[in-house]
Design a protein around this motif. Structure first.
Motif, PDB file in Angstrom:
ATOM      1  N   ASP A 139       0.835  -1.205   0.000  1.00  0.00           N
ATOM      2  CA  ASP A 139       0.000   0.000   0.000  1.00  0.00           C
ATOM      3  C   ASP A 139       0.868   1.253   0.000  1.00  0.00           C
ATOM      4  OD1 ASP A 139      -2.268  -1.548   0.033  1.00  0.00           O
ATOM      5  OD2 ASP A 139      -2.555  -1.430   2.202  1.00  0.00           O
ATOM      6  N   GLU A 140       2.050   1.151   0.648  1.00  0.00           N
ATOM      7  CA  GLU A 140       2.963   2.296   0.687  1.00  0.00           C
ATOM      8  C   GLU A 140       3.468   2.631  -0.718  1.00  0.00           C
ATOM      9  OE1 GLU A 140       7.193   3.663   2.771  1.00  0.00           O
ATOM     10  OE2 GLU A 140       6.251   1.754   3.321  1.00  0.00           O
ATOM     11  N   ASP A 141       3.738   1.580  -1.525  1.00  0.00           N
ATOM     12  CA  ASP A 141       4.166   1.813  -2.905  1.00  0.00           C
ATOM     13  C   ASP A 141       3.095   2.569  -3.683  1.00  0.00           C
ATOM     14  OD1 ASP A 141       6.545   0.427  -2.509  1.00  0.00           O
ATOM     15  OD2 ASP A 141       5.638  -1.491  -3.046  1.00  0.00           O
ATOM     16  N   VAL A 142       1.856   2.124  -3.530  1.00  0.00           N
ATOM     17  CA  VAL A 142       0.740   2.762  -4.233  1.00  0.00           C
ATOM     18  C   VAL A 142       0.577   4.208  -3.771  1.00  0.00           C
ATOM     19  CG1 VAL A 142      -1.751   2.715  -4.633  1.00  0.00           C
ATOM     20  CG2 VAL A 142      -0.455   0.569  -4.587  1.00  0.00           C
ATOM     21  N   ASN A 143       0.634   4.416  -2.459  1.00  0.00           N
ATOM     22  CA  ASN A 143       0.458   5.771  -1.923  1.00  0.00           C
ATOM     23  C   ASN A 143       1.571   6.706  -2.365  1.00  0.00           C
ATOM     24  OD1 ASN A 143      -1.894   5.042  -0.604  1.00  0.00           O
ATOM     25  ND2 ASN A 143      -0.849   4.482   1.303  1.00  0.00           N
ATOM     26  N   THR A 144       2.796   6.181  -2.465  1.00  0.00           N
ATOM     27  CA  THR A 144       3.925   6.998  -2.903  1.00  0.00           C
ATOM     28  C   THR A 144       3.712   7.460  -4.338  1.00  0.00           C
ATOM     29  OG1 THR A 144       5.467   5.858  -1.434  1.00  0.00           O
ATOM     30  CG2 THR A 144       6.418   7.023  -3.330  1.00  0.00           C
ATOM     31  N   ARG A 145       3.286   6.542  -5.212  1.00  0.00           N
ATOM     32  CA  ARG A 145       3.018   6.902  -6.598  1.00  0.00           C
ATOM     33  C   ARG A 145       1.837   7.862  -6.707  1.00  0.00           C
ATOM     34  NH1 ARG A 145       4.389   3.051 -11.047  1.00  0.00           N
ATOM     35  NH2 ARG A 145       6.282   1.983 -10.412  1.00  0.00           N
ATOM     36  N   LEU A 146       0.830   7.637  -5.885  1.00  0.00           N
ATOM     37  CA  LEU A 146      -0.342   8.503  -5.892  1.00  0.00           C
ATOM     38  C   LEU A 146       0.036   9.908  -5.437  1.00  0.00           C
ATOM     39  CD1 LEU A 146      -3.405   8.595  -6.382  1.00  0.00           C
ATOM     40  CD2 LEU A 146      -3.731   7.978  -3.979  1.00  0.00           C
ATOM     41  N   GLU A 147       0.899   9.995  -4.423  1.00  0.00           N
ATOM     42  CA  GLU A 147       1.338  11.288  -3.912  1.00  0.00           C
ATOM     43  C   GLU A 147       2.162  12.028  -4.964  1.00  0.00           C
ATOM     44  OE1 GLU A 147       1.363  14.354  -1.217  1.00  0.00           O
ATOM     45  OE2 GLU A 147       0.215  12.473  -1.195  1.00  0.00           O
ATOM     46  N   SER A 148       2.988  11.272  -5.721  1.00  0.00           N
ATOM     47  CA  SER A 148       3.778  11.885  -6.789  1.00  0.00           C
ATOM     48  C   SER A 148       2.867  12.465  -7.866  1.00  0.00           C
ATOM     49  CB  SER A 148       4.713  10.836  -7.402  1.00  0.00           C
ATOM     50  OG  SER A 148       5.432  11.377  -8.484  1.00  0.00           O
ATOM     51  N   LEU A 149       1.803  11.739  -8.214  1.00  0.00           N
ATOM     52  CA  LEU A 149       0.830  12.227  -9.193  1.00  0.00           C
ATOM     53  C   LEU A 149       0.112  13.454  -8.649  1.00  0.00           C
ATOM     54  CD1 LEU A 149      -0.690  11.808 -11.882  1.00  0.00           C
ATOM     55  CD2 LEU A 149      -2.267  10.296 -10.649  1.00  0.00           C
ATOM     56  N   ARG A 150      -0.213  13.417  -7.374  1.00  0.00           N
ATOM     57  CA  ARG A 150      -0.910  14.532  -6.734  1.00  0.00           C
ATOM     58  C   ARG A 150      -0.067  15.810  -6.783  1.00  0.00           C
ATOM     59  NH1 ARG A 150      -2.010  14.855  -0.279  1.00  0.00           N
ATOM     60  NH2 ARG A 150      -3.599  16.495  -0.239  1.00  0.00           N
ATOM     61  N   GLN A 151       1.250  15.661  -6.568  1.00  0.00           N
ATOM     62  CA  GLN A 151       2.132  16.823  -6.568  1.00  0.00           C
ATOM     63  C   GLN A 151       2.219  17.465  -7.955  1.00  0.00           C
ATOM     64  OE1 GLN A 151       5.796  15.355  -4.939  1.00  0.00           O
ATOM     65  NE2 GLN A 151       5.135  15.603  -2.804  1.00  0.00           N
ATOM     66  N   GLU A 266      -6.267   1.285  -8.319  1.00  0.00           N
ATOM     67  CA  GLU A 266      -6.094  -0.064  -8.861  1.00  0.00           C
ATOM     68  C   GLU A 266      -5.167  -0.050 -10.075  1.00  0.00           C
ATOM     69  OE1 GLU A 266      -6.136  -3.999  -9.097  1.00  0.00           O
ATOM     70  OE2 GLU A 266      -7.040  -2.797  -7.474  1.00  0.00           O
ATOM     71  N   ASP A 267      -5.292   0.984 -10.908  1.00  0.00           N
ATOM     72  CA  ASP A 267      -4.412   1.100 -12.067  1.00  0.00           C
ATOM     73  C   ASP A 267      -2.974   1.371 -11.631  1.00  0.00           C
ATOM     74  OD1 ASP A 267      -4.151   1.406 -15.086  1.00  0.00           O
ATOM     75  OD2 ASP A 267      -3.374   3.347 -14.419  1.00  0.00           O
ATOM     76  N   ILE A 268      -2.826   2.209 -10.606  1.00  0.00           N
ATOM     77  CA  ILE A 268      -1.488   2.492 -10.072  1.00  0.00           C
ATOM     78  C   ILE A 268      -0.862   1.215  -9.517  1.00  0.00           C
ATOM     79  CG2 ILE A 268      -0.262   3.652  -8.179  1.00  0.00           C
ATOM     80  CD1 ILE A 268      -2.086   6.061  -8.622  1.00  0.00           C
ATOM     81  N   ARG A 269      -1.674   0.405  -8.827  1.00  0.00           N
ATOM     82  CA  ARG A 269      -1.179  -0.861  -8.267  1.00  0.00           C
ATOM     83  C   ARG A 269      -0.730  -1.803  -9.390  1.00  0.00           C
ATOM     84  NH1 ARG A 269      -1.505  -3.286  -3.380  1.00  0.00           N
ATOM     85  NH2 ARG A 269      -2.806  -1.586  -2.596  1.00  0.00           N
ATOM     86  N   LYS A 270      -1.504  -1.816 -10.481  1.00  0.00           N
ATOM     87  CA  LYS A 270      -1.151  -2.670 -11.614  1.00  0.00           C
ATOM     88  C   LYS A 270       0.179  -2.228 -12.230  1.00  0.00           C
ATOM     89  CE  LYS A 270      -2.882  -4.057 -16.190  1.00  0.00           C
ATOM     90  NZ  LYS A 270      -3.988  -3.874 -17.177  1.00  0.00           N
ATOM     91  N   ALA A 273       3.037  -3.125 -10.048  1.00  0.00           N
ATOM     92  CA  ALA A 273       3.354  -4.551 -10.127  1.00  0.00           C
ATOM     93  C   ALA A 273       4.243  -4.844 -11.335  1.00  0.00           C
ATOM     94  CB  ALA A 273       2.066  -5.365 -10.217  1.00  0.00           C
ATOM     95  N   GLU A 274       3.964  -4.179 -12.469  1.00  0.00           N
ATOM     96  CA  GLU A 274       4.797  -4.358 -13.652  1.00  0.00           C
ATOM     97  C   GLU A 274       6.208  -3.829 -13.395  1.00  0.00           C
ATOM     98  OE1 GLU A 274       4.177  -5.936 -16.558  1.00  0.00           O
ATOM     99  OE2 GLU A 274       2.372  -6.597 -15.513  1.00  0.00           O
ATOM    100  N   ALA A 275       6.286  -2.676 -12.708  1.00  0.00           N
ATOM    101  CA  ALA A 275       7.595  -2.113 -12.383  1.00  0.00           C
ATOM    102  C   ALA A 275       8.360  -3.031 -11.441  1.00  0.00           C
ATOM    103  CB  ALA A 275       7.427  -0.728 -11.752  1.00  0.00           C
TER     104      ALA A 275
END
Length: 459
Positions: A139-151, A266-270, A273-275
């Motif tokens: 969940d931390e990975d997802v939140n980190t990516r989400l926060e980067s998008l938010r910024q 969910e898309d960010i998580r996907k 996962a590929e990364a």
């Protein structure tokens, strides 16, 4: 041809090569023919002067010199091949004896001193199993990516308070040495805490409000006074804080093609996962190379290392002469690892009898040219002209050997077999697409492209 080899170091040899007259004669004949094309001798058509006349009119010394210049490099290469020596640098060539006349029975003799690839005994790949970590997405990975998008969708809003870490300050700067201004800038935007400007900047700005100023001492990082201590006067014109959007469905619709925040997550998580699978493939590569080196002592050539360390320091600091002990240690560690990896991969490619075709090399160079926005044909021709085609062949060979070797072993994660075929390719046909994933090969060709770009700019 008689060849004697003396090992000077584990990675350095001296070859003494004595050439029989029947092996050197073809080079003398070729030299006479080449000279005949360039001289005018009465009674003979240009290019059709008999060899003895060339010796008589031009001098056997000139003929022998031309023959030595053309023959020694070829004879040196034959000596390397016969003794199975793999050079890692250009040789030091010393021609010691040359026949003085066509009838002189003195044999051509030269000495070549060169740094070489050490002989290694790699482990057998059959039955080799290498454990790597299982790719996981938290969940931390997802939140980190989400926060980067938010910024990316954040806005800067002026605030009436002292500047703090994370704020953006608009500042004026004036650097002074002995009371004299040597550099000044106005209206510079700086993020507190980023550490992207002068040492001491963050500490000086923190706590200042718009309209306030202070002075601190720092070492200048560029310009004609680079490296000198200066008094830096800094004035804050304004302070802005980053305002981020709320994480809700409206944000998801603005930042993506999804209608809800849950769909976006969910898309960010996907994607994460590929990364993670890509990182696992990189980990597998590193673990494979480490396994090959396990228990092996891999000496590196001192001269090659010294040149690479010097280049590494040039990339790390504007003045390599002033590099710190830490920088020098880091450069040496980086270069030694790179050289050990290269030596092991070259040995592996030889062990697996890897073949590099012209198409392999040209496809690889064309892909690098495309990345740099260069014309592929012009880039390839420049590589050939600069005598760097051999390096490209070697890099592609390493890449192909690495992929072939990794396909020959089993990788497991938590006891389960890991399928890396998407990254390694399943057979020789798939290798062309995969070989450009080699960090070593890509960085080497990219360096060539950089060098060529600099040359073009200079011209």
């Amino acid at each position: 041809m008689k060849i004697s080899v003396r090992n000077l170091e584990p990675t350095k040899v001296r070859l003494t090569v004595t050439v029989d007259p029947e092996e050197f004669d073809p080079y003398l004949d070729a030299a006479r023919k080449e000279i005949a094309k360039q001289v005018n001798i009465p009674g003979f058509r240009k290019g059709h002067v008999p060899g003895p006349i060339i010796d008589q009119r031009i001098g056997f010394g000139a003929v022998a010199g031309e023959a030595v210049n053309n023959g020694v490099p070829e004879l040196y290469s034959k000596a390397l091949e016969e003794k199975q020596i793999h050079p890692m640098a250009q040789p030091e060539l010393d021609v010691q004896e040359v026949p003085a006349s066509a009838k002189d029975e003195t044999k051509l003799k030269f000495v070549a001193t060169v740094e070489r690839r050490p002989d290694l005994e790699l482990p057998e790949l059959e039955g080799m199993e290498i454990a790597i970590a299982k790719p996981e997405v938290t969940d931390e990975d997802v939140n980190t990516r989400l926060e980067s998008l938010r910024q990316r969708f954040g806005t800067l809003v002026g605030v009436d308070r002292p500047a703090a870490k994370g704020d953006f300050a608009n500042i004026d700067l004036d650097a002074q040495i002995d009371g004299e201004s040597v550099d000044s800038q106005e209206g510079v935007s700086y993020e507190l805490g980023s550490g992207t400007m002068l040492d001491g900047m963050d500490e000086a700005l923190e706590g200042l409000s718009a309209g306030e100023e202070t002075t601190f001492e720092s070492e200048l990082q560029g310009g004609e006074h680079e490296g000198e201590k200066a008094q830096i006067k800094v004035k804050v014109n304004s302070v802005k804080a980053e305002e981020l959007p709320e994480l809700d469905d409206d944000f998801a619709q603005e930042a993506s093609e999804f209608d809800t925040l849950d769909e976006l997550k969910e898309d960010i998580r996907k994607n994460a996962a590929e990364a993670a699978k890509g990182r696992q493939a990189t980990e597998a590569r590193d673990a494979f190379i480490a396994r090959l080196q396990e228990g092996l002592e891999v000496p590196v050539p001192k001269g090659v290392k010294a040149e690479m360390v010097e280049q590494q320091l040039k990339n790390m600091t504007p003045d390599p002469e002033k590099a710190t002990k830490e920088q020098k240690a880091e450069a040496e560690e980086t270069v030694e690892k790179e050289l050990r990896d290269q030596i092991v991969l070259d040995t592996l490619a030889e062990k697996l009898d890897v073949k590099v075709s012209q198409a392999d090399v040209f496809n690889f160079l064309a892909s690098i040219a495309q990345q740099y926005g260069m014309d592929p044909n012009a880039f390839i021709n420049a590589i050939i002209k600069n005598g760097q085609l051999g390096s490209a062949v070697q890099e592609v060979g390493r890449s192909k050997g690495l992929l072939a070797g990794m396909r020959a072993v089993k990788f497991t994660a938590d006891g389960e077999v890991v399928d890396l075929s998407a990254f390694l390719g399943e057979d020789e046909a798939a290798e062309d697409a995969a070989e450009n994933e080699s960090v070593e090969a890509a960085s080497a060709a990219a360096a060539v492209a950089d060098e060529l770009s600099k040359t073009d700019d200079a011209e």
